[in-house]
Enzyme design. Structure first.
Site, PDB file in Angstrom:
ATOM      1  N   SER A  31       0.810  -1.221   0.000  1.00 24.39           N
ATOM      2  CA  SER A  31       0.000   0.000   0.000  1.00 24.39           C
ATOM      3  C   SER A  31       0.843   1.270   0.000  1.00 24.39           C
ATOM      4  O   SER A  31       0.325   2.345  -0.324  1.00 24.39           O
ATOM      5  CB  SER A  31      -0.934   0.012   1.211  1.00 24.39           C
ATOM      6  OG  SER A  31      -0.200  -0.066   2.420  1.00 24.39           O
ATOM      7  N   ASP A 345      -4.212   7.579   8.255  1.00 19.35           N
ATOM      8  CA  ASP A 345      -5.261   6.759   8.867  1.00 19.35           C
ATOM      9  C   ASP A 345      -4.732   5.807   9.934  1.00 19.35           C
ATOM     10  O   ASP A 345      -5.405   4.853  10.296  1.00 19.35           O
ATOM     11  CB  ASP A 345      -5.992   5.964   7.789  1.00 19.35           C
ATOM     12  CG  ASP A 345      -5.053   5.077   6.979  1.00 19.35           C
ATOM     13  OD1 ASP A 345      -3.846   5.060   7.287  1.00 19.35           O
ATOM     14  OD2 ASP A 345      -5.515   4.402   6.037  1.00 19.35           O
ATOM     15  N   HIS A 348      -1.083   4.494   6.954  1.00 23.61           N
ATOM     16  CA  HIS A 348      -0.521   5.096   5.750  1.00 23.61           C
ATOM     17  C   HIS A 348      -0.190   6.568   5.976  1.00 23.61           C
ATOM     18  O   HIS A 348      -0.784   7.219   6.838  1.00 23.61           O
ATOM     19  CB  HIS A 348      -1.509   4.936   4.586  1.00 23.61           C
ATOM     20  CG  HIS A 348      -1.980   3.530   4.413  1.00 23.61           C
ATOM     21  ND1 HIS A 348      -3.193   3.086   4.890  1.00 23.61           N
ATOM     22  CD2 HIS A 348      -1.383   2.469   3.836  1.00 23.61           C
ATOM     23  CE1 HIS A 348      -3.333   1.800   4.616  1.00 23.61           C
ATOM     24  NE2 HIS A 348      -2.242   1.400   3.977  1.00 23.61           N
TER      25      HIS A 348
END
Length: 385
Positions: A31, A345, A348
């Site tokens: 990610s 969040d 990330h």
């Protein structure tokens, strides 16, 4: 001799050079660099993802750009389309195979059940092989079509796929390992952690060698960041007494990340010895991220354990989603000023933090060897150590 060597490397950082021309970037990872693979495969991310830079969700797990986006900007190529995104993709300048939640090791039933992706680095490299073979075949078909009289459709196809010769001239970026560590920490007995890390870094070397066998020659590799400094880990797996550093990070988790980075460096060194005609640049992402975390307020950020979107803890609400908390529907909204936060969040990074980190590493001062991104194709320079 040591002084002369130091002067040589410092000169590389400050002397103006022509740099490389990378016609394309091929990216692999999780990610930290996924520009839309999981979003395309499993459903789009909701607002407020993407709100700061793109104005809407863009498939990125952030409010804006990722480090790979700043790399593309620096190298003068468009942002990378996700390989799995079938909506009007343009792969002329490369493709992104990174997938959120992915591990280096091939995913199994247990890791998938724990929430990790089946799109491991092994699968991503397999996707790249298929992509390369099919685009070369298509390019040759289009290139050999009768001329004049090429249809508009044929011309569009030709302009949106890579040229065969570009695969060996492209930059290959890899940022994997964070999720292997994450999965190991929650599923593996402490005495087996080193064995798990060894397996992961061995597989990383095999996957990288496979890319080399497919023609890759310029590799820009990131080690993993300080996992113990992610608010998600600090909140959900809080440190025991004496296991927190001065910034609130979990020391034992960061030690596992550092062990991974040590093993990764050994594997990259072996690849350098084995594959003399390739360039391998290993960038110390751990130091870059920990530097930002330890100096957060000096750079205009709120403390490192703060995050902008969603709620962690006893009543978690994911960013952009809703949940019933004590009988009331709660929305995981974003903060008023994401630019003040390192973490978007809890896991990330924000657009602002990614921008800061990209600026920190793009000049090569945290790389081994210390080569700027724009010179990552120059094997002659890299081998003069």
């Amino acid at each position: 001799m040591a002084i002369a060597t130091s002067i040589f490397w410092l000169s590389l950082l400050f002397v103006s050079t022509k740099g490389c021309h990378f016609p394309a970037i091929y990216n692999f990872g999780d990610s930290n660099s996924d520009t839309g693979s999981v979003s395309a495969a499993l459903g789009p991310l909701p607002p407020p993802f993407g709100e700061t830079f793109f104005g809407q969700p863009s498939g990125r797990y952030s409010n804006g750009r990722l480090i790979i986006d700043f790399f593309a900007e620096k190298l003068g190529v468009p942002v990378l389309h996700a390989y799995l995104d079938s909506i009007d993709p343009n792969f002329r300048y490369g493709a992104n195979f990174a997938a959120s939640g992915s591990t280096i090791l091939l995913a199994d039933g247990k890791s998938i059940q724990a929430g990790f992706s089946f799109l491991s680095l092994v699968i991503q490299v397999s996707e790249f092989e298929q992509f390369k073979n099919r685009t070369i075949e298509l390019y040759n078909q289009v290139h050999n079509a009768a001329f004049p009289g090429l249809s508009a459709k044929t011309l569009k196809i030709k302009s949106r796929i890579p040229r065969p010769e570009d695969f060996s001239r492209a930059l290959y970026t890899l940022d994997s390992g964070q999720n292997d560590i994450h999965y190991a920490l929650i599923s593996t007995p402490k005495e087996q952690l080193k064995a798990h890390i060894t397996n992961a870094t061995n597989q990383f070397a095999l996957s990288t060698k496979k890319l080399y066998d497919d023609g890759a020659r310029a590799f820009w590799i990131h080690n993993t960041g300080p996992l113990g400094c992610l608010p998600y880990f600090v909140t959900n797996y809080p440190p025991k007494a004496g296991d927190a550093d001065q910034h609130g990070c979990v020391k034992s988790y960061n030690e596992v990340a550092q062990e991974f980075n040590k093993r990764l460096k050994e594997k990259v060194s072996q690849l350098k010895t084995l594959l003399h005609d390739a360039v391998f640049i290993l960038t110390d992402m751990y130091s870059a991220k920990y530097s930002l975390i330890s100096e957060a307020k000096q750079h205009g950020f709120i403390g490192p354990m703060a995050y902008c979107c969603g709620h962690l803890g006893d009543n978690p609400v994911e960013c952009g989603k809703t949940a019933i908390v004590n009988g009331t529907q709660v929305y995981g909204a974003s903060c008023s000023d994401p630019a003040k936060y390192i973490s978007w969040d809890g896991i990330h990074y924000t657009d602002a933090a990614n921008h800061w980190i990209a600026n920190r590493i793009i000049h090569g001062s945290l790389s081994d060897p210390p080569i700027p991104l724009i010179q990552a194709c120059d094997n002659h320079i890299v081998t003069q150590q």
